[in-house]
Design a protein around this motif. Structure first.
Motif, short mmCIF file in Angstrom:
data_model
loop_
_atom_site.label_atom_id
_atom_site.label_comp_id
_atom_site.label_asym_id
_atom_site.label_seq_id
_atom_site.Cartn_x
_atom_site.Cartn_y
_atom_site.Cartn_z
N ARG A 29 61.97 -0.01 24.69
CA ARG A 29 61.43 -1.06 25.32
C ARG A 29 62.55 -2.06 25.89
O ARG A 29 62.88 -2.59 27.01
CB ARG A 29 60.09 -2.07 24.67
CG ARG A 29 59.14 -1.04 25.01
CD ARG A 29 57.85 -1.96 24.13
NE ARG A 29 57.90 -1.72 22.84
CZ ARG A 29 57.03 -2.31 21.78
NH1 ARG A 29 56.48 -3.21 21.77
NH2 ARG A 29 57.20 -1.72 20.57
N ARG A 30 63.55 -2.49 24.95
CA ARG A 30 64.75 -3.20 25.36
C ARG A 30 65.53 -2.47 26.41
O ARG A 30 65.66 -3.29 27.27
CB ARG A 30 65.28 -3.49 24.10
CG ARG A 30 64.88 -4.50 23.17
CD ARG A 30 65.86 -4.96 21.94
NE ARG A 30 66.43 -3.96 21.60
CZ ARG A 30 66.26 -3.32 20.14
NH1 ARG A 30 65.01 -3.86 19.46
NH2 ARG A 30 66.71 -2.33 19.76
N ALA A 31 65.42 -1.15 26.25
CA ALA A 31 66.27 -0.47 27.26
C ALA A 31 65.90 -0.68 28.63
O ALA A 31 66.33 -0.64 29.50
CB ALA A 31 66.63 0.81 26.75
N LEU A 32 64.52 -0.22 28.79
CA LEU A 32 63.66 -0.40 29.90
C LEU A 32 63.75 -1.88 30.73
O LEU A 32 63.99 -2.10 31.78
CB LEU A 32 62.16 -0.02 29.76
CG LEU A 32 62.06 1.47 29.39
CD1 LEU A 32 60.48 1.70 28.96
CD2 LEU A 32 62.30 2.36 30.70
N ALA A 131 71.55 15.78 29.19
CA ALA A 131 70.61 14.95 28.78
C ALA A 131 70.68 14.21 27.34
O ALA A 131 70.52 13.15 27.23
CB ALA A 131 69.13 15.72 28.90
N ALA A 132 70.84 15.06 26.54
CA ALA A 132 71.21 14.44 25.09
C ALA A 132 72.10 13.45 25.10
O ALA A 132 72.20 12.51 24.27
CB ALA A 132 71.58 15.56 24.08
N ALA A 133 73.34 13.68 25.80
CA ALA A 133 74.54 12.53 26.03
C ALA A 133 73.95 11.21 26.45
O ALA A 133 74.27 10.00 25.96
CB ALA A 133 75.46 12.96 26.78
N ARG A 134 73.12 11.48 27.67
CA ARG A 134 72.59 10.10 28.22
C ARG A 134 71.82 9.49 27.19
O ARG A 134 71.73 8.23 26.80
CB ARG A 134 71.92 10.55 29.39
CG ARG A 134 72.61 10.67 30.56
CD ARG A 134 71.76 10.47 31.82
NE ARG A 134 72.51 10.85 32.98
CZ ARG A 134 72.47 11.70 33.90
NH1 ARG A 134 71.78 12.92 33.50
NH2 ARG A 134 73.42 12.15 34.47
N GLU A 141 73.53 1.84 22.57
CA GLU A 141 73.33 0.71 23.51
C GLU A 141 72.25 -0.28 22.75
O GLU A 141 72.20 -1.40 22.78
CB GLU A 141 73.33 0.87 24.79
CG GLU A 141 74.64 1.33 25.45
CD GLU A 141 74.47 1.55 26.91
OE1 GLU A 141 73.40 1.09 27.35
OE2 GLU A 141 75.28 1.89 27.51
N ALA A 142 71.06 0.50 22.64
CA ALA A 142 70.01 -0.19 22.18
C ALA A 142 70.07 -0.74 20.77
O ALA A 142 69.62 -1.87 20.46
CB ALA A 142 68.73 0.45 22.52
N SER A 143 70.50 0.12 20.03
CA SER A 143 70.50 -0.29 18.49
C SER A 143 71.72 -1.44 18.29
O SER A 143 71.55 -2.14 17.27
CB SER A 143 71.03 0.82 17.67
OG SER A 143 72.37 1.56 17.91
N SER A 144 72.90 -1.46 19.16
CA SER A 144 73.96 -2.39 19.02
C SER A 144 73.49 -3.69 19.94
O SER A 144 74.12 -4.68 19.70
CB SER A 144 75.11 -1.75 19.64
OG SER A 144 75.28 -1.74 20.75
#
Length: 151
Positions: A29-32, A131-134, A141-144
Motif C-alpha cells: 500500500r505504501r509503495a502504491l 520481475a523478481a529483481a523489480r 524500498e518499502a521496508s526501508s
C-alpha cells in the motif's frame, strides 16, 4: 539456463497471497501511494505486453506492475490460475496477487506451470529474473521507507 529450483525461487519472489479482504499488505500500500508500483486489471494483465509497455513508458522502468488477484471467475474458467500467471509474466506483469479464492496447491501449480513454460522456451527465465529483481527492489524500498523520487 533452465533449473527447476531457480524457477521455483523466482516464482515465489513474484507471488503475493492476499487475505480474505483482498487488501494488499502495508508495504505494498505504501509503495502504491508513492507510485513505486501500479496495479492493472486481470484483462489488461493477460492481454499482451502493450499495457505494461505503456505503463513503463509513463512511469519508468523501475515501476513494478502488479496484477489484481488472479482468483476471479473469468481467470479460473478461462486459463486457470497457473496458466494466467504465466500469461501475466509474459505480458510484463512483475508481481501476481493470489486472492482468497486460490486454494491449497495453487502456488505449487504455478511453480510447475512456470517451470514447464521456461523448459519449453515459452517463458524466458530472464523475464522471471527481471520481475523478481523489480519486486525485491520494491520490497527493499518499502521496508526501508526510502522510495526514490518518481518522475
Amino acid at each position: 539456463m533452465y533449473a527447476p529450483h531457480r524457477v521455483a525461487a523466482l516464482v515465489d519472489a513474484c507471488l503475493l497471497p492476499v487475505g480474505r479482504t483482498r487488501r494488499p499488505p502495508q508495504w505494498l500500500r505504501r509503495a502504491l501511494e508513492r507510485a513505486g508500483a501500479v496495479t492493472i486489471g486481470v484483462a489488461a494483465a493477460l492481454s499482451g505486453p502493450t499495457a505494461t509497455e505503456l505503463l513503463r513508458e509513463e512511469y519508468g522502468d523501475v515501476t513494478v506492475v502488479i496484477s489484481e488477484p488472479l482468483d476471479t471467475d473469468e481467470v479460473v474458467e478461462g486459463w486457470g490460475v497457473p496458466g494466467a500467471a504465466v500469461l501475466a509474466w509474459l505480458s510484463g506483469v512483475d508481481l501476481l496477487q493470489l486472492g482468497p479464492g486460490c486454494g491449497e496447491g495453487v502456488q505449487e501449480a504455478i511453480r510447475t506451470a512456470a517451470a514447464r513454460a521456461v523448459a519449453d522456451g515459452d517463458l524466458p527465465l530472464s523475464r522471471l529474473e527481471e520481475a523478481a529483481a523489480r519486486v525485491a527492489r520494491l520490497r527493499g524500498e518499502a521496508s526501508s521507507g526510502s522510495f526514490r523520487e518518481r518522475a
